[in-house]
Write an enzyme that holds these catalytic residues in place. Structure first.
Site, mmCIF file in Angstrom:
data_model
loop_
_atom_site.group_PDB
_atom_site.id
_atom_site.type_symbol
_atom_site.label_atom_id
_atom_site.label_comp_id
_atom_site.label_asym_id
_atom_site.label_seq_id
_atom_site.Cartn_x
_atom_site.Cartn_y
_atom_site.Cartn_z
ATOM 1 N N ASN A 191 38.810 43.304 -11.304
ATOM 2 C CA ASN A 191 39.982 43.735 -10.541
ATOM 3 C C ASN A 191 41.013 44.396 -11.443
ATOM 4 O OD1 ASN A 191 38.854 42.643 -8.233
ATOM 5 N ND2 ASN A 191 40.133 40.825 -8.205
ATOM 6 N N ARG A 228 30.606 53.271 2.034
ATOM 7 C CA ARG A 228 29.925 52.685 0.870
ATOM 8 C C ARG A 228 28.607 52.079 1.356
ATOM 9 N NH1 ARG A 228 33.868 52.485 -3.128
ATOM 10 N NH2 ARG A 228 35.992 52.072 -2.399
ATOM 11 N N ARG A 242 36.181 55.948 -3.501
ATOM 12 C CA ARG A 242 36.451 55.812 -4.934
ATOM 13 C C ARG A 242 35.436 54.901 -5.622
ATOM 14 N NH1 ARG A 242 41.103 57.090 -7.685
ATOM 15 N NH2 ARG A 242 42.363 57.119 -5.797
ATOM 16 N N HIS A 273 37.294 56.574 6.732
ATOM 17 C CA HIS A 273 37.141 55.180 6.323
ATOM 18 C C HIS A 273 36.636 54.312 7.474
ATOM 19 C CE1 HIS A 273 38.764 51.151 4.911
ATOM 20 N NE2 HIS A 273 38.144 51.581 3.833
ATOM 21 N N TYR A 289 31.001 39.457 1.593
ATOM 22 C CA TYR A 289 32.203 39.884 2.301
ATOM 23 C C TYR A 289 32.162 39.333 3.720
ATOM 24 C CZ TYR A 289 33.262 43.586 -1.169
ATOM 25 O OH TYR A 289 33.568 44.288 -2.306
ATOM 26 N N ARG A 306 44.984 39.044 2.492
ATOM 27 C CA ARG A 306 44.294 38.604 1.279
ATOM 28 C C ARG A 306 44.959 39.117 0.001
ATOM 29 N NH1 ARG A 306 39.643 41.668 0.867
ATOM 30 N NH2 ARG A 306 40.451 42.761 -0.934
ATOM 31 N N HIS A 347 37.545 39.971 4.349
ATOM 32 C CA HIS A 347 37.605 41.422 4.514
ATOM 33 C C HIS A 347 37.871 41.922 5.936
ATOM 34 C CE1 HIS A 347 35.922 45.636 3.972
ATOM 35 N NE2 HIS A 347 36.714 45.512 2.931
#
Length: 718
Positions: free
Chosen positions: A45, A406, A436, A466, A499, A595, A623
């Site tokens: 992170n 992704r 990204r 997205h 997730y 979160r 998530h």
């Protein structure tokens, strides 16, 4: 608190989130190997933070202050950078302490890390053979020639050793001496220092440790059934330094680890003659050559080596220098092997199959009958994979469309799309190349899809796609039918194991028609139509969420049930925060499960006294995005791909989907309740030292409670 201070800086609250991750590494109730992996998550992170967030602030300071919009009153870009450095420095002390404690606990469990100076004769042959057979032809060595001002481009995320070879002006013999982690030839290093022997030459080099090819952790052969010995890959390299540099004449050699975090900004050319994919590919290449913004180095590195490293990496005063220990890139601890010690890991859960989907022959027919909700990882993600595979081979299915943000490198979902195309179906993938750190993978998949006849749409100009939606069109009784699947997370079978995310499968015509409308917009950007059911950004999301909030305010004024419940990853949009403050001042109860980033201040008199916000950090990454409005007792519940950040609301294509099935709606609301009332892993947002939430409810570790909730639900409905 002064009322003019209404927000917390985005970067500072992100660092507070990462501190909560670090708390998990320090929590002795967390299994030991999982604590080590949380250290890896924290490090990963922080690396991303420096590559993206810190780099953005730094560019603003150096180039244009107006480029950074997250400054709060009373703060400057320069003071923010100092605050970041101070916060990270304090966290680093905590990290180092946790690391040493975990190593000590591992030793008690018979798990030992040995370094290159602790190798005894029983492992010497194995380590030399390992180097010869696996590493000797794969490590890269870059020599620093005199008077050069740069070195070969360093790979992002790679492990490096900075090497210094010293040749003295007068030496007498060629005895090898080992002392304090340094390999030497001729006389003892300390004796030479005391004699003030002059140095004739220093030769510097960089070794790239091939952790991209081999595990960072070399598990040595067992000599004792109850003991495991681990050696870091760079220590295997250090142990063989004399062989690597055998052609050089030196009296002393040393190697120290370092890593640099680079600016990950993605700058796109405006050359219209280039295809979008070519521009993305070039931008990824430029990122590889990006300017360093942070240098982490072994604190035992000599001053001359550090100075030279700073010079050739172009480290300036604004960049962060972080002295550390012998080992960097501790993010690799995420993949630390279990060594057969499942007792030191989280208990595994058995993914569930919803009772209505057990043993079905056709998922398409099952979804025609009723809506279904999958909640990974509690519900087996193979349900979605099997549904897509069925669609790929069913002759009645004519087309499949889905967004791709992704996906796994070896994606079963992409394989299903390719399979469908080979079966003559019209397949469309709206593929976002600007995800990204996943750009290269997406570029590769785009080529593979196109080669198999899939129509690939590269997003929308000036907008990042997205949203996570799909649409299947098929023929039944001579009529066209459709099924939609809408998710809060990526269509990624690997991350679906760790997730938590909702995926709705529905044949409701009011939903499928509007999902089809979204795909029409992707293909023909001029086709902009209003949405009655979906909440779509950037066209309508902000205004629709405002309207829902205003309705709760009005309901409160009229004495009707009023409440706002939101679960997202991040809350940083100041205008949305102001709306929540407005609702709080009107007496509306607001409950938030955030979160990560949370720029909102809770519990401030005359501002946010009716707002409570918590964060849940546990074995799975929280998530899902849930928007739940009490709506005078007629609960309005949405799942979405969108966080409450300016980029999601105003600069991305996001989709929020209403839940119309009463049973599924109750499941989502019950899941929210369990998360919000977590009194084991729930922490009060932006509290000092990550204070845990306390309440008078029975013990509730929400990720365990939620699994038990669904297990009981499916067993009862079986």
């Amino acid at each position: 608190m002064n009322s003019r201070h209404k927000y917390i800086n985005r970067e500072i609250t992100w660092l507070e989130f990462n501190a909560r991750v670090l708390q998990e590494a320090r929590d002795k109730t967390v299994p030991l190997l999982e604590r080590l992996r949380f250290l890896g998550i924290y490090s990963n992170n922080l690396d991303e933070f420096y590559k993206v967030r810190y780099a953005t602030v730094l560019r603003a300071l150096q180039l244009d202050h107006s480029a950074y919009s997250n400054i709060i009153k009373g703060q400057s870009v320069k003071t923010l950078l100092n605050d970041i450095k101070e916060t990270v420095s304090l966290q680093q002390d905590t990290y180092d302490s946790a690391y040493e404690e975990i190593l000590s606990e591992l030793r008690k469990e018979g798990i030992y890390f040995i370094n290159d100076k602790e190798v005894d004769e029983k492992y010497e042959k194995y380590i030399k053979t390992y180097y010869q057979n696996k590493l000797s032809h794969t490590i890269a060595v870059y020599l620093w020639e005199p008077n050069i001002d740069k070195i070969p481009e360093l790979k992002e995320g790679a492990n490096y050793l900075a090497v210094k070879m010293v040749r003295y002006s007068d030496t007498e013999n060629n005895n090898t001496v080992e002392n304090s982690g340094i390999v030497k030839k001729t006389k003892d290093w300390i004796s030479l220092e005391k004699q003030n022997k002059s140095v004739s030459t220093n030769t510097y080099a960089i070794i790239e440790v091939p952790t991209h090819l081999f595990s960072r952790f070399v598990v040595l052969p067992k000599r004792d059934e109850n003991k495991n010995y681990i050696m870091m890959l760079e220590d295997v390299v250090r142990y063989n330094l004399n062989e690597i540099f055998d052609i050089f004449d030196y009296d002393h050699i040393e190697a120290h680890s370092f890593k640099s975090s680079k600016d990950a900004g993605l700058d796109l050319d405006q050359d219209v003659q280039e295809s979008f994919m070519e521009r993305i590919s070039k931008s990824v290449e430029r990122r590889r050559r990006g300017e360093p913004v942070r240098l982490v180095y072994d604190r035992d590195m000599s001053e001359d080596m550090l100075s030279y490293l700073k010079e050739i990496l172009h480290i300036d005063p604004y960049d962060t220098l972080s002295p550390g220990g012998k080992y960097n890139n501790k993010r690799d601890f995420i993949g630390f092997p279990n060594l057969g010690r499942s007792d030191l890991e989280f208990d595994k859960i058995e993914p569930l199959i919803p009772s209505a989907l057990r043993g079905v022959k056709s998922y398409i027919k099952a979804i025609e009958k009723q809506d279904h909700m999958l909640y990974a990882p509690y519900v087996d993600y193979s349900v979605l994979l099997k549904f897509l595979r069925e669609a790929a081979i069913d002759p009645k299915v004519k087309s499949i469309k889905m967004t791709v943000y992704r996906v796994a490198k070896k994606s079963q979902i992409m394989s299903a799309l390719i399979n469908a195309a080979k079966n003559g179906k019209k397949v469309t993938a709206v593929l976002e190349l600007r995800a990204r750190f996943d750009e290269a993978n997406n570029v590769n998949w785009s080529k593979a899809l196109q080669d198999e006849g899939v129509q690939v749409i590269f997003g929308v100009a000036d907008l990042k796609v997205h949203s996570k939606v799909g649409l299947i069109t098929y023929q039944k009784d001579g009529k066209e039918k459709q099924i939609s699947f809408i998710s809060t997370g990526n269509f990624h079978e690997k991350t679906a194991r760790i997730y938590t995310d909702f995926t709705l499968l529905t044949a409701r015509e009011e939903i499928t028609k509007e999902v089809a409308q979204v795909f029409d917009f992707f293909e023909f950007n001029y086709k902009i139509k209003p949405y009655k059911h979906l909440i779509v950004s950037p066209l309508e999301m902000r205004n629709k969420l405002y309207k829902l909030i205003r309705q709760e305010i009005e309901n409160k004024k009229q004495g009707k049930p009023a409440q706002i419940n939101i679960k997202v990853n991040s809350l940083s949009d100041k205008r949305m925060i102001d709306k929540l403050y407005e609702a709080s001042c009107a007496g509306v109860e607001i409950r938030l499960v955030i979160r990560g980033i949370c720029c909102l201040l809770q519990g401030v008199p005359n501002l946010s006294e009716n707002i409570r916000a918590i964060s849940v950090i546990d074995k799975f990454l929280e998530h899902p995005r849930i928007y739940w409005f009490k709506n005078a007792g007629e609960d309005a519940v949405y799942i979405s791909s969108a966080d409450l950040m300016p980029r999601n609301i105003d600069h991305r294509v996001e989709v929020g989907c209403p839940i119309y099935d009463d049973e599924i709606k109750k499941q989502v609301m019950d899941t929210f309740e369990l998360s919000f009332n977590d009194n084991v892993k729930g922490r009060i947002q932006n509290s000092v030292n990550g204070e845990y939430q306390k309440n008078n409810l029975p013990k509730n570790r929400s990720q365990i409670s939620i699994y038990e909730y669904y297990k009981k639900l499916y067993d009862e409905n079986n």
